[in-house]
Enzyme design. Sequence first.
Site, PDB file in Angstrom:
ATOM      1  CG  ASP A 195      11.330 -16.286 -18.994  1.00 16.26           C
ATOM      2  OD1 ASP A 195      10.280 -15.703 -19.309  1.00 16.26           O
ATOM      3  OD2 ASP A 195      11.543 -16.748 -17.862  1.00 16.26           O
ATOM      4  CG  PHE A 241      18.635   1.036 -12.651  1.00 17.37           C
ATOM      5  CD1 PHE A 241      18.116   1.612 -13.805  1.00 17.37           C
ATOM      6  CD2 PHE A 241      17.938  -0.023 -12.069  1.00 17.37           C
ATOM      7  CE1 PHE A 241      16.941   1.142 -14.368  1.00 17.37           C
ATOM      8  CE2 PHE A 241      16.766  -0.499 -12.620  1.00 17.37           C
ATOM      9  CZ  PHE A 241      16.265   0.087 -13.778  1.00 17.37           C
ATOM     10  CB  SER A 262      14.875   6.751 -11.142  1.00 21.05           C
ATOM     11  OG  SER A 262      15.959   5.835 -11.125  1.00 21.05           O
TER      12      SER A 262
END
Length: 682
Positions: A307, A377, A381
Site C-alpha cells: 500500500d 466531507f 459528494s
Amino acid sequence: MSRKQLALFEPTLVVQALKEAVKKLNPQAQWRNPVMFIVWIGSLLTTCISIAMASGAMPGNALFSAAISGWLWVTVLFANFAEALAEGRSKAQANSLKGVKKTAFARKLREPKYGAAADKVPADQLRKGDIVLVEAGDIIPCDGEVIEGGASVDESAITGESAPVIRESGGDFASVTGGTRILSDWLVIECSVNPGETFLDRMIAMVEGAQRRKTPNEIALTILLIALTIVFLLATATLWPFSAWGGNAVSVTVLVALLVCLIPTTIGGLLSAIGVAGMSRMLGTNVIATSGRAVEAAGDVDVLLLDKTGTITLGNRQASEFIPAQGVEEKTLADAAQLASLADETPEGRSIVILAKQRFNLRERDVQSLHATFVPFTAQSRMSGINIDNRMIRKGSVDAIRRHIEANGGHFPADVDQKVDQVARQGATPLVVVEGSRVLGVIALKDIVKGGIKERFAQLRQMGIKTVMITGDNRLTAAAIAAEAGVDDFLAEATPEAKLALIRQYQAEGRLVAMTGDGTNDAPALAQADVAVAMNSGTQAAKEAGNMVDLDSNPTKLIEVVHIGKQMLMTRGSLTTFSIANDVAKYFAIIPAAFAATYPQLNALNIMRLHSPDSAILSAVIFNALIIVFLIPLALKGVSYKPLTASAMLRRNLWIYGLGGLLVPFIGIKVIDLLLTVCGLV
C-alpha cells in the site's frame, strides 16, 4: 515491542529444556525425527553391547564401548535439548500472553442495544452472537464487532503499544480483541467467536504448539535426510562382511559409531529447532504467524504488493503549493482554501490552513464568530467546504468539483485541467477549489516518500523480489510516486476486485505474492495471497483471511516479514550444507581407524595423524555430539542475513558453511584426540 526479549540461554529456560530433553528420550518422541531415531537405536544397541562386554558375555573392550554408547546418548540429548530450548522460548512467550487472559464476568445484554437489561455471566461462557456491554475500566471479554458506541481502548496487553486506540461502530475500526481494556465511554459488542477460539487463544496456541505441523520444505528436507540415512545405513551394513572376509571383523560398536558420524545428525538434530525459532523470531517483531508454513512462504515470496499510504509514503499528505486558475490571484485562492478548511480536522485540512498562514499571513479565523455553515466531507459528494456571507466555497477531487460545476450550469476551465495534470505528474494529489461555479485553482497535496525506502526496494530487486505499489490515486500521480520511490510497478485507482485479479495474475505466472490489509474489503485478496499480513487494528474479517497478524498494525512490516522468512530458509540450507560437509572429515577419521588392521593401505587416509584407532573413533563421536550444541545459537538466532542475489547467496553460503563444514571437523577432531591422549583416556 515492549515485551521482555528473552536471552538466548535464559537459565530457567535451560533448566526446563534439560528436563524436557530427558523426557524426549522415549521412543514415541524420537520416532518423529527419523535421523535421530537411528542414533537412539544405535545408543540402545551399544549400551546393551557394553553391558554384555562388562559381564563377560561378549568379548571386547567394555570401557571403549561404554564411552561410545555414552556419547551417542549425549548426541540424542543435545538434539532433544535444541528442540526443547526452542519450544521453551516459544512457551515463555505464550505464557506472557496467558497473563493477559483474565477470568472475568461479562454483562450479557438481552437485547442488542445500549440500556437493555443485562445478565452477569462468566466471560468464558460467552458464545458467538452474544451481545455484551463494556464500560470504562472493563476488560473486553471476547473478540467481536462494535455494533453501538465508541470508546478509547488500551491494547497494550496484546500489542505492547501504550498509546490507546479508538474503537467505534461502523467502518474498519469496529473490531475489538478480548483481553484489552476500555479506558473511556462504552461499547456494545457482538461476540464473533466461541470460547477457546479468540484471537488471544489462537496466538497462544500458535506460539506454544509443540505438535506443530511440518512445512513443505521441512518435509522435503526430512525426506532427503532419510534417504541419506538409508544410503549410509546400507553402506555401513556391507562393511561388516567386507571386513570379516578380510580376516578381522569390525565390531558392531565401531560400525554404529561410523553410521552415526556419517548420517546428517547435525541438521537432523537442529531441524525442528530452526522451524520453531523461525516462528519465535516472527513473534519477536510483533507478528503472529498462523503456522510455520506461512513463515516459510514468506521466504519464498517474489512479489510484494505494498500500500502506498503508510508503507511507501508517510501517509499524511501536506499542502505544498497554491496554483491559481487564469485570472485569479494566488492570495484569493489561499484565502478561499483556508476558509473551506477551517472546520476540516484532517491532516490535509490543517496543512492547508497552515500553508495559507505561512504564505500570506492569513491568520486562522475564529470559527464561532464567522456564523458560517460548514459542509463536511462525505463519500458521496467527495467535497467539503463552507457557506458564508452568500459565498459557497468547496474543495474536493477534480471529478467531484467538475460534477459540482456542471450541475450548477458552469464549465470546468481547460487551463485548470492542465494544472491538475501538472500536479499529478509531480506525484502530488490535486485538490480543486471552487467558489460558486468559478474555479479558483488547485491545491497540491504532497505525500512524502519515506527516507531510505528507495534503497530498500533496490535491495529487494537484487534479491529477485518485484515490488508493486497499490494506491487509489490516479495513474499520473501513481506513476510519479512509483518513480520517486523506486518500485517496479504500480496499480492505480485500486479496487478490491483489481487487487484480487492482480494477485491471481501473478500466481498464474508461478509467483508467490505477499500483501497487507486491514479492511473487510481486503479480505478476498488476503485470502488469495500466499503471505497475507492482516493489521491488528483491522476488521475481524481481515484477520481471519490473513495467515499472519501484525500486532503493531504497521504495513511496512511486510518487508521485515519477508526478511525473517528468507533468514529461516537460509539457516536451514546453511546448516544442511555444513552437516553434509562434516561427513568428509569424519570419514578420514573413522575409516582408517576401523579398517587399517585389515587393510594397512588405508593408513594413508589418516591425514590427521590421530593417536590410535580407539581415540580416532571416540574423537569423531564426541565432535559429532558437541557440534550440535555449538550450533544451537545459530539455529535459534538464524544465520546472518544479507540481501543478495540467489547466485551470490549460494556462493557465500558454500564458502562459509561448505568450506567451514569441511575444515572445522578436521580441527575439532584433532583437538579432541590430543586432549584424550594427554589425559590418558584412550
